[in-house]
Each structure stands twice: as C-alpha cells, then as structure tokens.
Scaffold this motif. Structure first.
Motif, PDB file in Angstrom:
ATOM      1  N   LEU A 182      29.170  46.937  37.568  1.00 38.46           N
ATOM      2  CA  LEU A 182      29.254  46.829  39.027  1.00 38.46           C
ATOM      3  C   LEU A 182      28.708  45.492  39.520  1.00 38.46           C
ATOM      4  O   LEU A 182      29.233  44.926  40.486  1.00 38.46           O
ATOM      5  CB  LEU A 182      28.522  48.002  39.681  1.00 38.46           C
ATOM      6  CG  LEU A 182      29.165  49.375  39.451  1.00 38.46           C
ATOM      7  CD1 LEU A 182      28.307  50.480  40.044  1.00 38.46           C
ATOM      8  CD2 LEU A 182      30.584  49.418  39.997  1.00 38.46           C
ATOM      9  N   ALA A 183      27.697  44.972  38.848  1.00 35.49           N
ATOM     10  CA  ALA A 183      27.160  43.658  39.219  1.00 35.49           C
ATOM     11  C   ALA A 183      28.206  42.571  38.955  1.00 35.49           C
ATOM     12  O   ALA A 183      28.360  41.637  39.758  1.00 35.49           O
ATOM     13  CB  ALA A 183      25.874  43.367  38.450  1.00 35.49           C
ATOM     14  N   VAL A 184      28.946  42.683  37.858  1.00 34.79           N
ATOM     15  CA  VAL A 184      30.010  41.714  37.552  1.00 34.79           C
ATOM     16  C   VAL A 184      31.094  41.785  38.622  1.00 34.79           C
ATOM     17  O   VAL A 184      31.570  40.750  39.115  1.00 34.79           O
ATOM     18  CB  VAL A 184      30.612  41.977  36.147  1.00 34.79           C
ATOM     19  CG1 VAL A 184      31.886  41.174  35.934  1.00 34.79           C
ATOM     20  CG2 VAL A 184      29.587  41.664  35.069  1.00 34.79           C
ATOM     21  N   VAL A 185      31.495  42.991  38.992  1.00 39.60           N
ATOM     22  CA  VAL A 185      32.543  43.174  40.008  1.00 39.60           C
ATOM     23  C   VAL A 185      32.095  42.576  41.341  1.00 39.60           C
ATOM     24  O   VAL A 185      32.866  41.872  42.009  1.00 39.60           O
ATOM     25  CB  VAL A 185      32.932  44.664  40.152  1.00 39.60           C
ATOM     26  CG1 VAL A 185      33.840  44.884  41.351  1.00 39.60           C
ATOM     27  CG2 VAL A 185      33.599  45.157  38.869  1.00 39.60           C
ATOM     28  N   GLU A 186      30.853  42.826  41.736  1.00 37.58           N
ATOM     29  CA  GLU A 186      30.344  42.251  42.992  1.00 37.58           C
ATOM     30  C   GLU A 186      30.319  40.722  42.916  1.00 37.58           C
ATOM     31  O   GLU A 186      30.606  40.039  43.899  1.00 37.58           O
ATOM     32  CB  GLU A 186      28.957  42.808  43.325  1.00 37.58           C
ATOM     33  CG  GLU A 186      28.995  44.239  43.817  1.00 37.58           C
ATOM     34  CD  GLU A 186      29.984  44.465  44.961  1.00 37.58           C
ATOM     35  OE1 GLU A 186      29.967  43.699  45.953  1.00 37.58           O
ATOM     36  OE2 GLU A 186      30.794  45.408  44.850  1.00 37.58           O
ATOM     37  N   GLY A 187      29.968  40.198  41.752  1.00 39.47           N
ATOM     38  CA  GLY A 187      29.991  38.746  41.561  1.00 39.47           C
ATOM     39  C   GLY A 187      31.390  38.179  41.719  1.00 39.47           C
ATOM     40  O   GLY A 187      31.570  37.112  42.307  1.00 39.47           O
ATOM     41  N   LEU A 188      32.396  38.897  41.214  1.00 37.71           N
ATOM     42  CA  LEU A 188      33.788  38.445  41.366  1.00 37.71           C
ATOM     43  C   LEU A 188      34.221  38.476  42.823  1.00 37.71           C
ATOM     44  O   LEU A 188      34.931  37.575  43.283  1.00 37.71           O
ATOM     45  CB  LEU A 188      34.723  39.315  40.521  1.00 37.71           C
ATOM     46  CG  LEU A 188      34.695  39.073  39.023  1.00 37.71           C
ATOM     47  CD1 LEU A 188      35.524  40.122  38.294  1.00 37.71           C
ATOM     48  CD2 LEU A 188      35.208  37.674  38.699  1.00 37.71           C
TER      49      LEU A 188
END
Length: 194
Positions: free
Chosen positions: A34-40
């Motif tokens: 989820l942190a990766v998705v928010e970063g994207l």
C-alpha cells in the motif's frame, strides 16, 4: 516451490493512445504494498488509474482503482498466480488517451503490462525464514556471532544480562545445520530459548 522476484522490473505499453506503466516487485506484505501504491499516486498525479495486485504472506488482494470491475486488478492477480509467485506486487499506472478500450481491451492491456514486466524479471526461490533464540556465556558471544555470519543468519537482538540472549533469523532450510553447529560450539553451555 514458491518464487519471488530479485528486484523490481518495469514495462511500458501504448495501446490506442493510452499509456500503461507496469511494474512487478518483491514486497514483504500488504503494508509495504500500500505504501508503494500511494507513492505511485504521488509520483503520477495526472494518471487516470493506479491499479494493483498483491500476493504476499499467503494473502491476495487486487484493486481496479476506478476501472470497470474485474478488468484490471483481478486479471493482474491471475498473472501472478499463474507464475506461482509469492511476496510480489504488480502495479499498472494508466494515462488515459481518450479512446475507450472496452472490458476485453482493458483486461488484455493490464495483463500484458504485468506479463511484459515478468518476462524480464529474475525469479528466485522464496526463502522461508525462522527466528531462533539462544542463551550463551559472554565468552561464547563472539564465536556464536561469527557462526551466525558464516551461515547467513541475521542478528535481531543481543541482550546482555548474566549471560547473553541472542535472537536471530535464518533460512528455514539452513536452521537445522546451524543449530547443530552452535550446539557443538557451545559444548553444553548454550541453551535454546522458546
């Protein structure tokens, strides 16, 4: 045998003026994914959709992020399952080009973006890790640490009291041999803790 990825791999497709930026990468679990998705989302504020699929820790999840239901996240998840992957996040960032692709076109675009990235990905066998704890006299701390390092174990904690309590993680398949070597090294002065 479950596989994971050695490192992130990207792909880019242009289909009827829409741009699809795919990525497959290893992740430890849902929170990291989820942190990766928010970063994207922060990195691509003009993107129409940031769709993703996750297989990690025996759990799966998929998100269409506004695309018609079942046309993005679920097909991406099936690509990961077909490859027998674990601990992997697939993401696709879509920049809408003005031409609607239809449900079939969306499914093909999202699965192709993931599949193209997986073609170039280095797959490695997933190592299951175990945490072990032992108690040793101060005189054995140095030799125990050297043995852990030689075995590729990661020291998690060393608590110093009357003796030294050592906690470490090691690959599950290497644990029995390491335990045996540490028992030999300890000559009866090493105690295993729960």
């Amino acid at each position: 045998m479950a596989l994971t990825l050695a490192h992130p791999v990207h792909s880019e497709l242009l289909i009827k003026k829409s741009r699809f930026l795919g990525c497959v990468q290893p992740v430890a679990g849902r929170a990291e994914a989820l942190a990766v998705v928010e970063g994207l989302r922060a990195q691509h504020p003009a993107a129409a959709h940031v769709c993703w699929a996750l297989l990690a820790g025996g759990q799966s999840a998929a998100n269409d992020d506004g695309e018609p239901g079942g046309t993005a996240g679920r097909p991406m998840l099936e690509v990961l399952r077909h490859q027998q992957l674990e601990g992997v996040l697939a993401t696709v960032v879509r920049y809408f080009g003005g031409v609607k692709l239809g449900a079939g076109g969306l499914v093909r675009a999202y699965t192709d973006a993931v599949a193209q990235a997986l073609l170039r990905a280095q797959k490695v066998e997933l190592q299951r890790m175990v945490t072990l704890r032992c108690r040793v006299p101060y005189a054995l701390e140095g030799p125990v640490r050297r043995e852990l390092q030689a075995a590729g174990a990661v020291l998690a904690e060393a608590r110093h009291d009357a003796q030294v309590d050592v906690a470490f993680t090691v690959a599950e398949n290497a644990a029995p041999a390491l335990r045996s070597r540490l028992n030999d090294l300890g000559q009866g002065m090493l105690a295993w803790l729960p």
